[in-house]
Design an enzyme around this catalytic site. Structure first.
Site, PDB file in Angstrom:
ATOM      1  N   SER A 122       0.860  -1.186   0.000  1.00  0.00           N
ATOM      2  CA  SER A 122       0.000   0.000   0.000  1.00  0.00           C
ATOM      3  C   SER A 122       0.892   1.230   0.000  1.00  0.00           C
ATOM      4  O   SER A 122       2.091   1.148   0.331  1.00  0.00           O
ATOM      5  CB  SER A 122      -0.889   0.003   1.248  1.00  0.00           C
ATOM      6  OG  SER A 122      -1.517   1.249   1.444  1.00  0.00           O
ATOM      7  N   TYR A 169      -2.069  -1.305  10.574  1.00  0.00           N
ATOM      8  CA  TYR A 169      -2.137  -1.583   9.141  1.00  0.00           C
ATOM      9  C   TYR A 169      -0.871  -1.094   8.444  1.00  0.00           C
ATOM     10  O   TYR A 169      -0.283  -1.807   7.620  1.00  0.00           O
ATOM     11  CB  TYR A 169      -3.371  -0.910   8.552  1.00  0.00           C
ATOM     12  CG  TYR A 169      -3.582  -1.159   7.086  1.00  0.00           C
ATOM     13  CD1 TYR A 169      -4.051  -2.388   6.628  1.00  0.00           C
ATOM     14  CD2 TYR A 169      -3.321  -0.163   6.137  1.00  0.00           C
ATOM     15  CE1 TYR A 169      -4.253  -2.621   5.268  1.00  0.00           C
ATOM     16  CE2 TYR A 169      -3.522  -0.386   4.787  1.00  0.00           C
ATOM     17  CZ  TYR A 169      -3.990  -1.621   4.360  1.00  0.00           C
ATOM     18  OH  TYR A 169      -4.190  -1.856   3.022  1.00  0.00           O
TER      19      TYR A 169
END
Length: 271
Positions: A142, A155
C-alpha cells in the site's frame, strides 16, 4: 511479461482489489485462475463472471492463517493444476482506530492475515516455482507501506513489513528466474474502507484502476508499482520535503471518533 496461457493464483479474490485483478487477468487472456478467499459464495460469483469470459476458474475457500490446511490445499492444487506461474498475495484486513484505542486482538488479526497468511502461502508456492526455474510473485502492499498514516498504525506496520519482505525476496529469488513485485495502491474504494473516516482531500481510486496498473507494471517488469497520482506525490514529497509531508498528514488526519477522550491517569496505559 506475457500472461497469455499462464495460470495465476489470487488471494482475497472474492472482492475489492483481488476480484478486480482476477477479472482484469481474465480479460487479458490468462489461461486459468485459482481464486482464494474465505467466502465461498462470493468466490463462486466471481468464478461465474470469469468463466463467462471463457477462462477457467477454480475456487478455494480457505483461511490462510491455518498453515496445515494451506499446505494440504497447495499440494492438491499443484498436483491438479500445476504449474502456477503467478501468485498474487492480495488478502488483507484493515481497521482504523487511534493507537490509544487499539487492542491486542486487532493487532493479532492484521498480523495473522496480512503477514503470516502471505508468508505461509508464498513459502509453499515459491519453493515449487524455484524447482521449475520460473514464476512471478506479486505482494499487495500500500502507499501506507511507504508513508505511515495516523489512525492506521497497525495496518501501516503490516504494509511496511510486506514491502520489506518483497524487497528481500526479490534479491533472493532473482537467481532462480522468479520476479517479485510490490503493488502499492493509494486508498481504494473497496468494502474494507467504506466505513472508514477518510483522510481529508483523499479521493479513493477504483479497484479496476489498481488492476490495470498491475497489468501495465507486469508488462514493464516494474519491481514496484505505485498506483494513483497521490501515491507519486506523497513519495516525492517524502524524499524532497519530509517536513511538508508531516504537515500535510497532520492536517489531513481525520478527527478522533466522538466520545473518545485521552486517558488522564497514566497508570491506565500499563494494564
Amino acid at each position: 511479461m506475457n500472461i497469455q496461457g499462464k495460470v495465476a493464483l489470487i488471494t482475497g479474490a472474492s472482492r475489492g482489489i483481488g476480484r478486480a485483478i482476477a477479472l482484469e487477468l481474465a480479460q487479458q487472456g490468462i489461461k486459468r485462475l485459482i481464486l482464494v478467499a474465505r467466502n465461498r459464495k462470493r468466490l463462486a460469483e466471481v468464478a461465474t463472471e470469469i468463466e463467462a469470459m471463457g477462462v477457467e476458474a477454480i475456487t478455494l475457500a480457505i483461511d490462510l492463517t491455518q498453515p496445515t490446511e494451506v499446505n494440504i490445499a497447495v499440494a492438491q492444487l499443484w498436483r491438479s493444476y500445476a504449474p502456477i506461474h503467478i501468485l498474487v498475495n492480495c488478502a488483507g484486513v484493515a481497521s482504523q482506530k487511534s493507537f490509544l484505542q487499539s487492542k491486542l486482538p486487532q493487532l493479532q488479526e492484521e498480523l495473522s492475515v496480512n503477514l503470516l497468511g502471505m508468508y505461509t502461502l508464498t513459502s509453499l508456492i515459491a519453493r515449487r516455482m524455484v524447482a521449475r526455474g520460473e514464476g512471478t510473485i506479486v505482494n499487495v502492499s500500500s502507499l501506507m507501506g511507504k508513508v505511515a498514516a495516523p489512525t492506521m498504525a497497525t495496518y501501516s506496520a503490516t504494509k511496511f513489513a510486506i514491502l520489506g519482505f518483497t524487497q528481500a525476496l526479490r534479491k533472493e529469488l532473482a537467481t532462480h528466474n522468479i520476479q517479485v513485485v510490490a503493488l502499492l495502491p493509494t486508498l481504494t474504494d473497496t468494502d474494507m474502507v467504506r466505513d472508514f473516516n477518510l483522510f481529508r482531500w483523499v479521493k479513493p481510486i477504483s479497484p479496476q484502476r489498481v488492476a490495470q496498473a498491475l497489468i501495465t507494471g507486469l508488462q514493464r517488469d516494474s519491481p514496484e508499482i505505485l498506483v494513483g497520482w497521490q501515491s507519486h506525490l506523497a513519495i516525492w514529497c517524502q524524499r524532497l520535503a519530509p517536513w511538508l509531508l508531516d504537515i500535510i498528514l497532520h492536517m489531513a488526519t481525520p478527527p478522533p471518533h466522538k466520545g473518545y477522550d485521552l486517558p488522564t491517569n497514566p497508570t491506565t496505559l500499563t494494564g
